[in-house]
Scaffold this motif. Sequence first.
Motif, mmCIF file in Angstrom:
data_model
loop_
_atom_site.group_PDB
_atom_site.id
_atom_site.type_symbol
_atom_site.label_atom_id
_atom_site.label_comp_id
_atom_site.label_asym_id
_atom_site.label_seq_id
_atom_site.Cartn_x
_atom_site.Cartn_y
_atom_site.Cartn_z
ATOM 1 N N LEU A 41 1.009 -1.102 -0.063
ATOM 2 C CA LEU A 41 0.117 0.046 -0.082
ATOM 3 C C LEU A 41 0.928 1.366 0.150
ATOM 4 C CD1 LEU A 41 -2.985 -0.831 2.419
ATOM 5 C CD2 LEU A 41 -2.948 -1.107 -0.202
ATOM 6 N N LEU A 42 1.940 1.236 0.783
ATOM 7 C CA LEU A 42 2.884 2.452 0.721
ATOM 8 C C LEU A 42 3.500 2.736 -0.693
ATOM 9 C CD1 LEU A 42 4.684 1.747 4.009
ATOM 10 C CD2 LEU A 42 3.133 3.446 3.653
ATOM 11 N N GLY A 43 3.635 1.398 -1.597
ATOM 12 C CA GLY A 43 4.074 1.717 -2.635
ATOM 13 C C GLY A 43 3.172 2.411 -3.883
ATOM 14 N N GLY A 44 1.811 2.442 -3.293
ATOM 15 C CA GLY A 44 0.889 2.871 -4.211
ATOM 16 C C GLY A 44 -0.369 1.798 -4.508
ATOM 17 N N PHE A 45 -0.350 0.669 -4.206
ATOM 18 C CA PHE A 45 -1.318 -0.368 -4.544
ATOM 19 C C PHE A 45 -2.646 -0.012 -3.700
ATOM 20 C CE2 PHE A 45 2.534 -2.850 -5.853
ATOM 21 C CZ PHE A 45 2.134 -3.392 -6.936
ATOM 22 N N SER A 46 -3.657 -0.556 -4.422
ATOM 23 C CA SER A 46 -4.856 -0.478 -3.769
ATOM 24 C C SER A 46 -5.222 -1.983 -3.489
ATOM 25 C CB SER A 46 -5.914 0.080 -4.710
ATOM 26 O OG SER A 46 -6.018 -0.574 -5.829
ATOM 27 N N THR A 47 -6.222 -2.118 -2.616
ATOM 28 C CA THR A 47 -6.900 -3.334 -2.208
ATOM 29 C C THR A 47 -8.262 -3.680 -2.729
ATOM 30 O OG1 THR A 47 -5.442 -3.526 -0.399
ATOM 31 C CG2 THR A 47 -7.422 -4.924 -0.240
ATOM 32 N N PRO A 48 -8.653 -4.675 -3.245
ATOM 33 C CA PRO A 48 -7.811 -5.701 -3.808
ATOM 34 C C PRO A 48 -6.979 -5.167 -5.179
ATOM 35 C CG PRO A 48 -10.066 -6.032 -4.698
ATOM 36 C CD PRO A 48 -10.184 -4.724 -3.908
ATOM 37 N N ARG A 49 -5.849 -6.229 -5.255
ATOM 38 C CA ARG A 49 -4.977 -5.978 -6.586
ATOM 39 C C ARG A 49 -4.667 -7.237 -6.963
ATOM 40 N NH1 ARG A 49 -3.186 -4.630 -1.805
ATOM 41 N NH2 ARG A 49 -1.275 -5.706 -0.784
ATOM 42 N N GLU A 50 -4.163 -7.478 -8.423
ATOM 43 C CA GLU A 50 -3.786 -8.794 -8.585
ATOM 44 C C GLU A 50 -2.514 -9.260 -7.950
ATOM 45 O OE1 GLU A 50 -3.759 -9.888 -12.851
ATOM 46 O OE2 GLU A 50 -4.261 -7.778 -13.307
ATOM 47 N N PRO A 51 -2.619 -10.450 -7.664
ATOM 48 C CA PRO A 51 -1.237 -11.103 -7.432
ATOM 49 C C PRO A 51 -0.003 -10.980 -8.064
ATOM 50 C CG PRO A 51 -2.734 -12.997 -8.140
ATOM 51 C CD PRO A 51 -3.530 -11.808 -8.066
ATOM 52 N N ALA A 52 0.963 -10.922 -7.533
ATOM 53 C CA ALA A 52 2.430 -10.530 -8.100
ATOM 54 C C ALA A 52 3.256 -11.411 -7.695
ATOM 55 C CB ALA A 52 2.862 -9.178 -7.886
ATOM 56 N N GLU A 53 4.412 -11.744 -8.568
ATOM 57 C CA GLU A 53 5.463 -12.600 -8.217
ATOM 58 C C GLU A 53 6.627 -12.097 -8.700
ATOM 59 O OE1 GLU A 53 4.755 -16.802 -8.989
ATOM 60 O OE2 GLU A 53 2.855 -16.808 -7.949
ATOM 61 N N ILE A 54 7.793 -12.669 -8.051
ATOM 62 C CA ILE A 54 9.063 -12.047 -8.463
ATOM 63 C C ILE A 54 9.631 -12.874 -9.801
ATOM 64 C CG2 ILE A 54 11.540 -11.637 -8.120
ATOM 65 C CD1 ILE A 54 10.700 -11.004 -5.107
ATOM 66 N N ILE A 55 10.121 -12.420 -10.834
ATOM 67 C CA ILE A 55 10.570 -13.096 -12.086
ATOM 68 C C ILE A 55 12.044 -12.894 -12.277
ATOM 69 C CG2 ILE A 55 10.194 -13.252 -14.590
ATOM 70 C CD1 ILE A 55 7.464 -13.749 -13.418
ATOM 71 N N GLY A 56 12.714 -13.820 -12.252
ATOM 72 C CA GLY A 56 14.136 -13.938 -12.429
ATOM 73 C C GLY A 56 15.057 -13.669 -11.552
ATOM 74 N N GLY A 57 14.520 -14.078 -10.370
ATOM 75 C CA GLY A 57 15.489 -14.027 -9.101
ATOM 76 C C GLY A 57 14.839 -13.729 -7.941
ATOM 77 N N ASN A 58 15.312 -13.139 -6.931
ATOM 78 C CA ASN A 58 14.462 -12.776 -5.682
ATOM 79 C C ASN A 58 14.727 -11.404 -5.349
ATOM 80 O OD1 ASN A 58 17.182 -12.318 -4.606
ATOM 81 N ND2 ASN A 58 17.410 -14.601 -4.054
ATOM 82 N N GLY A 59 14.271 -11.009 -3.909
ATOM 83 C CA GLY A 59 14.242 -9.591 -3.654
ATOM 84 C C GLY A 59 15.577 -8.776 -3.874
ATOM 85 N N GLU A 60 16.610 -9.455 -3.450
ATOM 86 C CA GLU A 60 17.789 -8.924 -3.780
ATOM 87 C C GLU A 60 18.082 -8.637 -4.981
ATOM 88 O OE1 GLU A 60 18.214 -11.226 0.257
ATOM 89 O OE2 GLU A 60 17.357 -11.665 -1.855
ATOM 90 N N ASP A 61 17.639 -9.339 -5.944
ATOM 91 C CA ASP A 61 17.986 -9.316 -7.606
ATOM 92 C C ASP A 61 17.106 -8.208 -7.802
ATOM 93 O OD1 ASP A 61 19.623 -11.507 -7.721
ATOM 94 O OD2 ASP A 61 18.005 -13.151 -7.659
ATOM 95 N N VAL A 62 15.944 -7.953 -7.318
ATOM 96 C CA VAL A 62 14.833 -6.676 -7.712
ATOM 97 C C VAL A 62 15.738 -5.585 -7.423
ATOM 98 C CG1 VAL A 62 12.867 -5.590 -7.264
ATOM 99 C CG2 VAL A 62 12.777 -8.044 -7.397
ATOM 100 N N LEU A 63 16.365 -5.415 -6.125
ATOM 101 C CA LEU A 63 17.119 -4.401 -5.695
ATOM 102 C C LEU A 63 18.419 -4.231 -6.741
ATOM 103 C CD1 LEU A 63 17.323 -4.980 -1.802
ATOM 104 C CD2 LEU A 63 15.847 -3.341 -3.021
ATOM 105 N N ALA A 64 18.853 -5.015 -7.340
ATOM 106 C CA ALA A 64 20.067 -5.118 -7.933
ATOM 107 C C ALA A 64 19.800 -4.656 -9.365
ATOM 108 C CB ALA A 64 20.999 -6.169 -8.053
ATOM 109 N N GLY A 65 18.273 -4.661 -9.789
ATOM 110 C CA GLY A 65 17.821 -4.485 -11.163
ATOM 111 C C GLY A 65 17.861 -5.502 -11.899
ATOM 112 N N THR A 66 18.161 -6.853 -11.489
ATOM 113 C CA THR A 66 18.348 -8.028 -12.431
ATOM 114 C C THR A 66 17.270 -8.952 -12.489
ATOM 115 O OG1 THR A 66 19.439 -9.305 -10.702
ATOM 116 C CG2 THR A 66 20.906 -8.135 -12.102
#
Length: 149
Positions: A41-66
């Motif tokens: 919600l802090l990031g701007g999503f509303s409720t309800p919203r579509e489920p989401a998943e990380i593609i191509g890695g994990n949270g650390e990879d998202v932070l790294a931009g990969t």
Amino acid sequence: MILVSSCLAGMKVRYNGTDCLDETIQNLLNENKAIAVCPELLGGFSTPREPAEIIGGNGEDVLAGTAKVVDRSGTDVTGMYLEGAYITLAKAREVSATMVVLKENSPSCVSAMIYNGEFKGKKIAGNGVTTALLRKNGIKVTSEENWLL
């Protein structure tokens, strides 16, 4: 002070509009020993919203931009997940949080096993985006499953 996922405090903020009430956590809020946050919600999503998943890695990879976070429709929502993670980090610092208890299974909050990005319910080891950022900054993060251990 402890920061806790809003859904664990009984707030109906999960992607499907439900909560995951943990009465012990709710009691901590009632006793002013914890503060509830929802990185999504802090990031701007509303409720309800579509489920989401990380593609191509994990949270650390998202932070790294990969790696990226994508919702079930294929929309890249990485920016909103990063925004929520950084706002949560700022809040943790603001209240001098000694621990953050986040909800397992969320692409923001998970601290052990993330969904693998195929939307088929399969999990792999990994952290969510917010968990990765908090840990990278030296903040202790655990899940509702392990915080009392």
